[in-house]
Enzyme design. Sequence first.
Site, mmCIF file in Angstrom:
data_model
loop_
_atom_site.group_PDB
_atom_site.id
_atom_site.type_symbol
_atom_site.label_atom_id
_atom_site.label_comp_id
_atom_site.label_asym_id
_atom_site.label_seq_id
_atom_site.Cartn_x
_atom_site.Cartn_y
_atom_site.Cartn_z
ATOM 1 N N THR A 160 -31.168 -24.160 3.964
ATOM 2 C CA THR A 160 -32.292 -23.926 2.904
ATOM 3 C C THR A 160 -32.150 -24.807 1.924
ATOM 4 O O THR A 160 -31.567 -24.523 1.009
ATOM 5 C CB THR A 160 -32.662 -22.505 2.508
ATOM 6 O OG1 THR A 160 -32.559 -21.407 3.607
ATOM 7 C CG2 THR A 160 -34.010 -22.154 1.932
ATOM 8 N N PHE A 182 -34.111 -18.952 10.432
ATOM 9 C CA PHE A 182 -34.986 -17.898 10.133
ATOM 10 C C PHE A 182 -34.381 -16.546 10.627
ATOM 11 O O PHE A 182 -34.971 -15.776 11.302
ATOM 12 C CB PHE A 182 -36.444 -18.032 10.822
ATOM 13 C CG PHE A 182 -37.308 -19.170 10.173
ATOM 14 C CD1 PHE A 182 -37.921 -18.822 8.922
ATOM 15 C CD2 PHE A 182 -37.423 -20.199 10.773
ATOM 16 C CE1 PHE A 182 -38.621 -20.037 8.420
ATOM 17 C CE2 PHE A 182 -38.207 -21.413 10.355
ATOM 18 C CZ PHE A 182 -38.707 -21.132 9.214
ATOM 19 N N GLU A 187 -30.250 -10.949 8.761
ATOM 20 C CA GLU A 187 -28.772 -10.541 9.031
ATOM 21 C C GLU A 187 -28.912 -9.122 9.814
ATOM 22 O O GLU A 187 -29.864 -8.431 9.228
ATOM 23 C CB GLU A 187 -28.352 -10.472 7.549
ATOM 24 C CG GLU A 187 -27.910 -11.598 7.006
ATOM 25 C CD GLU A 187 -26.903 -11.763 5.655
ATOM 26 O OE1 GLU A 187 -25.945 -10.768 5.751
ATOM 27 O OE2 GLU A 187 -27.486 -12.281 4.662
ATOM 28 N N LYS A 216 -39.750 -22.729 5.175
ATOM 29 C CA LYS A 216 -38.685 -22.035 4.851
ATOM 30 C C LYS A 216 -38.701 -21.069 3.712
ATOM 31 O O LYS A 216 -38.880 -19.736 3.642
ATOM 32 C CB LYS A 216 -37.262 -22.417 5.119
ATOM 33 C CG LYS A 216 -36.100 -21.360 4.851
ATOM 34 C CD LYS A 216 -36.005 -20.410 5.757
ATOM 35 C CE LYS A 216 -35.009 -19.052 5.316
ATOM 36 N NZ LYS A 216 -33.773 -19.774 5.326
ATOM 37 N N ASN A 226 -40.190 -16.936 3.545
ATOM 38 C CA ASN A 226 -39.357 -15.996 2.580
ATOM 39 C C ASN A 226 -39.847 -15.329 1.392
ATOM 40 O O ASN A 226 -39.816 -14.300 1.043
ATOM 41 C CB ASN A 226 -37.819 -16.596 2.361
ATOM 42 C CG ASN A 226 -37.168 -16.489 3.486
ATOM 43 O OD1 ASN A 226 -37.174 -15.926 4.579
ATOM 44 N ND2 ASN A 226 -35.778 -16.963 3.313
ATOM 45 N N GLY A 269 -32.415 -7.926 -1.656
ATOM 46 C CA GLY A 269 -31.272 -8.745 -2.102
ATOM 47 C C GLY A 269 -30.861 -9.399 -0.986
ATOM 48 O O GLY A 269 -31.678 -10.104 -0.265
ATOM 49 N N CYS A 274 -30.828 -14.605 0.873
ATOM 50 C CA CYS A 274 -32.033 -15.733 1.185
ATOM 51 C C CYS A 274 -33.039 -15.308 0.087
ATOM 52 O O CYS A 274 -33.525 -15.959 -0.692
ATOM 53 C CB CYS A 274 -32.620 -15.582 2.570
ATOM 54 S SG CYS A 274 -31.544 -16.044 3.777
ATOM 55 N N ARG A 328 -24.390 -9.668 -1.455
ATOM 56 C CA ARG A 328 -25.006 -10.728 -2.431
ATOM 57 C C ARG A 328 -26.298 -10.051 -2.901
ATOM 58 O O ARG A 328 -27.258 -9.733 -2.196
ATOM 59 C CB ARG A 328 -25.315 -11.602 -1.970
ATOM 60 C CG ARG A 328 -24.019 -12.752 -1.657
ATOM 61 C CD ARG A 328 -24.356 -14.156 -0.675
ATOM 62 N NE ARG A 328 -24.432 -13.710 0.633
ATOM 63 C CZ ARG A 328 -24.340 -14.860 1.563
ATOM 64 N NH1 ARG A 328 -24.376 -15.932 0.974
ATOM 65 N NH2 ARG A 328 -24.630 -14.692 2.674
#
Length: 437
Positions: free
Chosen positions: A121, A150, A153, A205, A209, A258, A261, A329
């Site tokens: 990204t 894209f 997770e 992108k 997001n 969180g 991304c 993260r």
Amino acid sequence: MKITVVGTGYVGLVTGTCFAETGNDVVCVDIDANKVNKLSNGQITIYEPGLEKLFERNLKEGRLHFTTSLAEGTQHGEVIFLALPTPPGEDGSADLSYILRVADELGKIMTDYKVIIDKSTVPVGTAEKVQETIAKHCKCPFDVVSNPEFLREGVAVDDFMKPDRVVIGTRSERARKVMGDLFAPFVRQGNPILFMDEKSAELTKYAANSFLATKISFMNEIAILCEKLGADVDMVRRGVGSDDRIGKRFLFPGIGYGGSCFPKDVQALVKSSEDAEYDFKILTAVMDVNERQKLFLLPKIRTWFNDDLKGKHFAIWGLAFKPNTDDIREAPALYMIDALRDAGATVTVFDPEAMANVERLIGDKVTYASNQYDCLADADALIIATEWSVFRTPDFDKIGATLKNKLIFDGRNLFDVARMAELGFHYESVGRAAATN
């Protein structure tokens, strides 16, 4: 096709493995010799449902290889994916040093035509910078393409193998043909390959997001309003999500987003806007709301304990920023742990996958339980921070018998309020009336 993927982090390993699964010959490059050694010997280095089986199969069948040599990878690949980290700097801008350093090396060692693909990204204009960096040394023809990922997770393998769209930024007909052939096996059901210029692909992108982060923060604001007005956010969410123009996804309130991304991508788009002398007011508000939301439960906890948490002990279920990943993260649970410890409380935690990562990060600042029920021992209350499936239908009798108080603060709205009242719990969640025992 012969493919090289530079970087074996989350995006790189999923990308390399999934391309190998469709019959390509893939070499993955990483400077971390220890990681390359583990991967070469069949030890997967990230947790992602469904990935390990594909990884083991393609390693065994000789379609997936790992090396520390960028020269070896460059010689191998007809196309070279750059799946490198772009961490946020202090001002929120994406750090392109990893990408540009590799681009500089590629320019020195490329000897024939390659398609270089930005998979990371990256801000608008990165493809131009990569093009210029490679061209300083390279004498052979090449193209630089933007192909943002894209992947979600927890479902990344399905997202890669069955994408709802593939975005490809290039103005080169030669590169367009290569990319079309490469992704054709993934869009056989008719989902589109969207060709556009490089800058538009890069912005797509960030825009996607940031829009999803905005939906989450909007519903978290609605949840606060529900509590103040006596409405139920679950009812509001269903009513709003039934509108096809809005959709049902990303409307669940909670204790903030969180991960790798949303936080950095929203921040990076705000910084890009500032650089273009534009004040992106909505996204500034989104960041502010999310920062506040991470500690949404803390005032409720303080109120219950008369603003004195010193000596209290809490159990936390969930450490990953979302279920089905070990990624911590920007995980809200970490902010809650810090706040509780700062107030003089102690904490025991349990997460099905993320505890090792938390222990590497914060060490013995918390106690790590072997299962979700052991986590409750001697706790004054349970806090739920991640909506793992294993937490959705627990043994409430065991919870009530193990906790000092039948007290649950739920940041993910896992349980029915009326049922919790019937079971005798004091139960507080997000955007709904509290259940009182």
